[in-house]
Design a protein around this motif. Structure first.
Motif, mmCIF file in Angstrom:
data_model
loop_
_atom_site.group_PDB
_atom_site.id
_atom_site.type_symbol
_atom_site.label_atom_id
_atom_site.label_comp_id
_atom_site.label_asym_id
_atom_site.label_seq_id
_atom_site.Cartn_x
_atom_site.Cartn_y
_atom_site.Cartn_z
ATOM 1 N N GLY A 128 93.522 64.946 -35.664
ATOM 2 C CA GLY A 128 94.829 65.302 -36.222
ATOM 3 C C GLY A 128 95.946 65.059 -35.228
ATOM 4 O O GLY A 128 95.729 65.028 -34.015
ATOM 5 N N ALA A 129 97.144 64.894 -35.768
ATOM 6 C CA ALA A 129 98.288 64.548 -34.928
ATOM 7 C C ALA A 129 98.675 65.681 -33.984
ATOM 8 O O ALA A 129 99.089 65.446 -32.852
ATOM 9 N N ILE A 133 99.248 65.433 -29.969
ATOM 10 C CA ILE A 133 100.509 65.762 -29.286
ATOM 11 C C ILE A 133 100.179 66.479 -27.976
ATOM 12 O O ILE A 133 100.728 66.164 -26.926
ATOM 13 N N TYR A 153 109.719 69.255 -35.415
ATOM 14 C CA TYR A 153 108.408 69.916 -35.533
ATOM 15 C C TYR A 153 108.124 70.650 -34.210
ATOM 16 O O TYR A 153 108.191 70.038 -33.137
ATOM 17 N N TYR A 156 106.074 69.707 -30.432
ATOM 18 C CA TYR A 156 106.497 68.882 -29.290
ATOM 19 C C TYR A 156 107.051 69.768 -28.171
ATOM 20 O O TYR A 156 106.653 69.656 -27.011
ATOM 21 N N ASN A 210 110.257 65.841 -40.025
ATOM 22 C CA ASN A 210 109.987 67.222 -40.362
ATOM 23 C C ASN A 210 110.851 68.019 -39.384
ATOM 24 O O ASN A 210 110.654 67.852 -38.188
ATOM 25 N N ASP A 238 106.313 59.807 -34.307
ATOM 26 C CA ASP A 238 105.424 60.540 -35.212
ATOM 27 C C ASP A 238 105.663 60.022 -36.636
ATOM 28 O O ASP A 238 106.736 60.226 -37.206
ATOM 29 N N ALA A 240 103.742 60.786 -39.340
ATOM 30 C CA ALA A 240 102.845 61.557 -40.212
ATOM 31 C C ALA A 240 103.252 61.521 -41.689
ATOM 32 O O ALA A 240 102.436 61.816 -42.561
ATOM 33 N N TYR A 241 104.521 61.164 -41.975
ATOM 34 C CA TYR A 241 104.975 61.135 -43.370
ATOM 35 C C TYR A 241 105.343 59.733 -43.838
ATOM 36 O O TYR A 241 106.008 59.571 -44.879
ATOM 37 N N SER A 270 96.534 64.009 -42.851
ATOM 38 C CA SER A 270 96.769 65.350 -43.396
ATOM 39 C C SER A 270 97.615 65.333 -44.661
ATOM 40 O O SER A 270 97.260 65.933 -45.665
ATOM 41 N N TYR A 365 109.951 67.178 -47.705
ATOM 42 C CA TYR A 365 110.750 68.326 -47.283
ATOM 43 C C TYR A 365 112.191 68.184 -47.732
ATOM 44 O O TYR A 365 112.768 67.099 -47.672
HETATM 45 N N1 PLP Z 1 103.455 65.885 -36.997
HETATM 46 C C1 PLP Z 1 104.306 66.374 -37.900
HETATM 47 C C2 PLP Z 1 105.699 65.880 -37.925
HETATM 48 C C3 PLP Z 1 103.886 67.346 -38.809
HETATM 49 O O1 PLP Z 1 104.744 67.826 -39.696
HETATM 50 C C4 PLP Z 1 102.554 67.797 -38.760
HETATM 51 C C5 PLP Z 1 102.057 68.832 -39.675
HETATM 52 O O2 PLP Z 1 102.753 69.490 -40.373
HETATM 53 C C6 PLP Z 1 101.718 67.273 -37.789
HETATM 54 C C7 PLP Z 1 102.196 66.329 -36.929
HETATM 55 C C8 PLP Z 1 100.318 67.770 -37.630
HETATM 56 O O3 PLP Z 1 99.447 67.035 -38.354
HETATM 57 P P1 PLP Z 1 97.881 67.216 -38.259
HETATM 58 O O4 PLP Z 1 97.469 68.041 -39.425
HETATM 59 O O5 PLP Z 1 97.363 65.832 -38.293
HETATM 60 O O6 PLP Z 1 97.560 67.887 -36.961
#
Ligand code: PLP
Length: 427
Positions: A128-129, A133, A153, A156, A210, A238, A240-241, A270, A365
């Motif tokens: 997972g991200a 991080i 988020y 960081y 996010n 990042d 992730a979206y 995710s 969001y």
């Molecule tokens: N990066 C961002 C911007 C997120 O919003 C999220 C989860 O909400 C993550 C990383 C974490 O993702 P993961 O579920 O892969 O750890």
């Protein structure tokens, strides 16, 4: 001597502090710098407290940003098959490669970075991200200075504090010392004025963002890459979206020429496949990315991953492979489209009430402004009067004050019910 039966020894209860055994280990001073709890457990705590107070209320949670819809069948079947095969001599496998299954790495490179010059060996599969991080913080160590979008988020900033990159939290400005906060507000189209940003070693940049839901344009990301080049910084991008993008905004930083020399990209299954619980993501560290002494960043990241991680779950990785099959990609896009319809309902609700509404277009969001009000006050108001949990914008940094983030992750009936309650509350 034994206790004397029938005699009550009335002593005042000593405080826990007087009696508790203490080790001689000093508390990590960086941990002591952190403010309160991590944002999302704090929200969960407030939600539980509210539910104890109103046991009959049907509380709707549009706060934490956890996915709600079932994982598509093609993907769960692949994971089930892999799980079953672990029960056979032929199918059993133990530790895999720390960097991830070769086929999955190749498929990630092909699916998301085709024609961008990213190869299988540049991809590190993770659990997972968020976990990556923190592993990236270990890679950089305590001596670097970070810059971050404000709001952002929280992982960081918090992982940077834990690593020891920052000074103390300065209550008056709600910022940690030695972090460059890049203010992202409607006035600057949620893209920082880079000319006002002082030198930083590592720049965290999330697009679609996010919590604001804003997406950087190609021109803005070109400016960011140029800024990193001019300053010799590394961008941690990042994405992730990225799959939520429906216009022509870049989905990867590597769409920007020259980014491979200045950027790492983190991403995750995710929010694409509902893998928040399954746990699977990846990090791209291009071989072209070098430290000041010419040493490849990827080699050090490989060393960190080999030391701190033992590879993502083989079952999760089988699921990841299925996500990237033609049927899996289609199924993921269907789920994303469902959440995007939710987003539209939320955007329309707040817009019809006359609020300034941002995000939502390329992200799950919605970022709503409550001018002159404290985010936590609005949070309390919506929870107390509407029994709906949202996220206070100030939890993402001082730049989020007077905003709230509303997550579009929810069953349709809950989104509609939340929209109805919010309309009742604010019309
Ligand atoms: N990066 C961002 C911007 C997120 O919003 C999220 C989860 O909400 C993550 C990383 C974490 O993702 P993961 O579920 O892969 O750890």
């Amino acid at each position: 001597p034994g206790r004397m039966p029938g005699v009550c020894r009335c002593v005042s209860a000593p405080s826990a502090e007087e009696t508790a055994f203490k080790t001689k280990v000093a508390r990590n001073a960086n941990m002591a710098k952190l403010q309160a709890g991590y944002l999302f457990p704090e929200l969960a705590r407030r939600r539980s407290a509210h539910m104890s107070k109103y046991p009959d209320a049907k509380v709707i949670s549009l706060g934490i940003g956890d996915t709600t819809e079932p994982i598509p069948d093609d993907i769960t079947s692949a994971m089930a098959m892999r799980a079953h095969s672990l029960g056979t001599f032929e199918g059993y496998s133990g530790y895999g490669a720390e960097q991830g299954d070769k086929k999955l790495r190749a498929n990630i490179a092909l699916t998301y970075y085709k024609d961008l010059g990213i190869e299988e060996t540049d991809i590190f599969v993770s659990d997972g991200a968020k976990c990556d991080i923190s592993r990236l913080q270990l890679l950089f160590g305590s001596q670097v200075k970070m810059a971050v979008q404000d709001p952002s988020y929280p992982a960081y900033v918090d992982s940077s504090v834990i690593m020891g990159q920052t000074g103390l939290f300065q209550k008056d400005i709600e910022k940690y010392a030695n972090i460059e906060y890049m203010r992202c507000v409607p006035e600057n189209d949620f893209f920082p004025d880079l000319s006002s940003i002082s030198q930083a070693d590592v720049i965290y940049f999330c697009s679609p963002n996010n919590p604001t839901g804003s997406t950087a344009t190609r021109d803005q990301l070109t400016q960011l890459v140029q800024f990193a080049k001019d300053n010799g910084s590394i961008i941690v991008f990042d994405s992730a979206y990225a799959m939520y993008i429906s216009d022509d905004s870049p989905r990867s930083i590597y769409e920007i020429p020259g980014a491979k020399e200045v950027a790492i990209e983190i991403s995750s299954f995710s929010k694409y496949a509902g893998f928040t619980g399954v746990r699977l993501g990846w990090t791209v560290v291009p071989k072209e990315l070098l430290f000041a002494d010419g040493f490849p960043v990827a080699k050090d990241f490989n060393r960190i991953v080999s030391t701190c991680f033992n590879g993502a779950s083989n079952i999760a990785q089988a699921g990841g492979l299925a996500c990237l099959s033609p049927a899996g990609l289609k199924a993921m896009q269907n789920t994303i489209n469902f959440y995007k319809e939710n987003t539209k309902i939320i955007v329309d609700t707040f817009t019809s009430l006359g609020f300034n509404v941002y995000g939502g277009k390329n992200a799950p969001y919605v970022w709503v402004q409550f001018p002159g009000r404290s985010s936590w006050d609005v949070f309390t108001e919506i929870l107390e009067k509407g029994h709906v949990v949202i996220t206070p914008g100030s939890g993402f940094g001082p730049g989020g004050e007077s905003f709230i983030r509303v997550s579009a992750f929810g069953h349709r009936e809950n989104i509609l019910e939340a929209a109805k309650r919010i309309k009742q509350l604010y019309q």
